[in-house]
Design an enzyme around this catalytic site. Structure first.
Site, PDB file in Angstrom:
ATOM      1  CG  HIS A  95      -1.655   1.429   1.122  1.00 12.14           C
ATOM      2  ND1 HIS A  95      -2.859   1.542   0.817  1.00 12.14           N
ATOM      3  CD2 HIS A  95      -1.319   2.460   2.142  1.00 12.14           C
ATOM      4  CE1 HIS A  95      -3.242   2.908   1.250  1.00 12.14           C
ATOM      5  NE2 HIS A  95      -2.268   3.241   1.805  1.00 12.14           N
ATOM      6  CD  GLU A  96       2.003   3.513   3.487  1.00 16.68           C
ATOM      7  OE1 GLU A  96       2.270   4.486   3.030  1.00 16.68           O
ATOM      8  OE2 GLU A  96       1.048   3.073   4.513  1.00 16.68           O
ATOM      9  CG  HIS A  99       0.732   6.391  -0.832  1.00 18.60           C
ATOM     10  ND1 HIS A  99      -0.441   6.948  -1.135  1.00 18.60           N
ATOM     11  CD2 HIS A  99       0.308   5.935   0.516  1.00 18.60           C
ATOM     12  CE1 HIS A  99      -1.403   6.656  -0.458  1.00 18.60           C
ATOM     13  NE2 HIS A  99      -1.015   5.998   0.724  1.00 18.60           N
ATOM     14  CG  HIS A 103       5.746  11.303  -5.844  1.00 18.37           C
ATOM     15  ND1 HIS A 103       6.869  11.461  -4.740  1.00 18.37           N
ATOM     16  CD2 HIS A 103       5.922  12.597  -6.610  1.00 18.37           C
ATOM     17  CE1 HIS A 103       7.320  12.529  -4.945  1.00 18.37           C
ATOM     18  NE2 HIS A 103       6.789  13.649  -5.912  1.00 18.37           N
TER      19      HIS A 103
END
EC number: 3.4.24.-
Length: 225
Positions: A95-96, A99, A103
């Protein structure tokens, strides 16, 4: 009265969501993923597959302190996730990394959230003081200014929702397609990520109902004048 009830209900949802996050994380932290990968290995692999070789993965103290730092371009994983080989570890790590992928492609909601964060951080700190001062002094101008500033904070939480949902969607798609989880393990991933997403929904609802409450106070005060 209605808004007070709705706010209490939203707060209840928030506490329940936090409980679900912790309970699901702990439950699936005890279930080792069949791939045998750690959260750090999972994150590193997904980053490399997508050409993000220069984005490091670092351990950070605490539990559920995982995050992606867009300023330093680094994925930070809590120690249970970084070193863990569980379904929870793989779910949170991916999940991280989601991100970081956002980006990479300049995902609109993430870029906007990052740009307005300094303003929102200031507004979130000042708005409660303006509300308090306005109510104590009977100043609608202060309450109105507080509403404007608090609206920025509510907007920030609302645009956080698509950012988090999109990251979770990316995470599930990648770890399934790459074989990081298999067969019935997907059910555990869904529970871990869905519970986490619910916390953002609850937080947004609490803020929204609080904003509406102060708007009603402002409108009622104006009618009385």
């Amino acid at each position: 009265m209605l808004f007070i009830f709705l706010t209490i209900a939203a707060l209840g949802l928030s506490f329940w969501a936090q409980f679900k996050v912790k309970s699901n994380f702990e439950k699936y932290s005890k279930v080792e993923a069949s791939s045998g990968r750690t959260g750090a290995e999972t994150a590193r692999r997904i980053l490399d597959i997508n050409g993000l070789y220069d984005v490091p993965v670092e351990p950070v103290r605490g539990t559920l302190t995982d995050h992606y730092d867009p300023t330093r371009r680094v994925v930070r994983l809590s120690e249970p996730v970084y070193y863990g080989r569980s379904i929870s570890a793989i779910s949170v790590a991916s999940h991280e990394v989601g991100h970081a992928l956002q980006h990479q492609e300049s995902y609109g909601a993430l870029v906007l959230r990052h740009k307005i964060f300094p303003v929102v951080n200031f507004a979130s700190g000042v708005a409660p003081l303006l509300f308090l001062g306005g109510m104590l002094l009977g100043s609608l101008n202060l309450i109105g200014l507080g509403i404007i500033l608090f609206s920025a904070a509510v907007f920030f939480q609302l645009i956080t929702l698509p950012v988090e949902f999109n990251a979770s969607s990316r995470a599930k798609q990648i770890i399934v397609s790459e074989g990081f989880i298999r067969n019935n393990e997907e059910n555990g991933v869904n529970k871990v990520l869905s519970a986490a997403a619910l916390t953002y929904v609850a937080a947004a609802l609490v803020s929204l109902f609080e904003l509406l409450r102060f708007v009603m106070i402002f409108l009622n005060g104006r009618d009385e004048n």
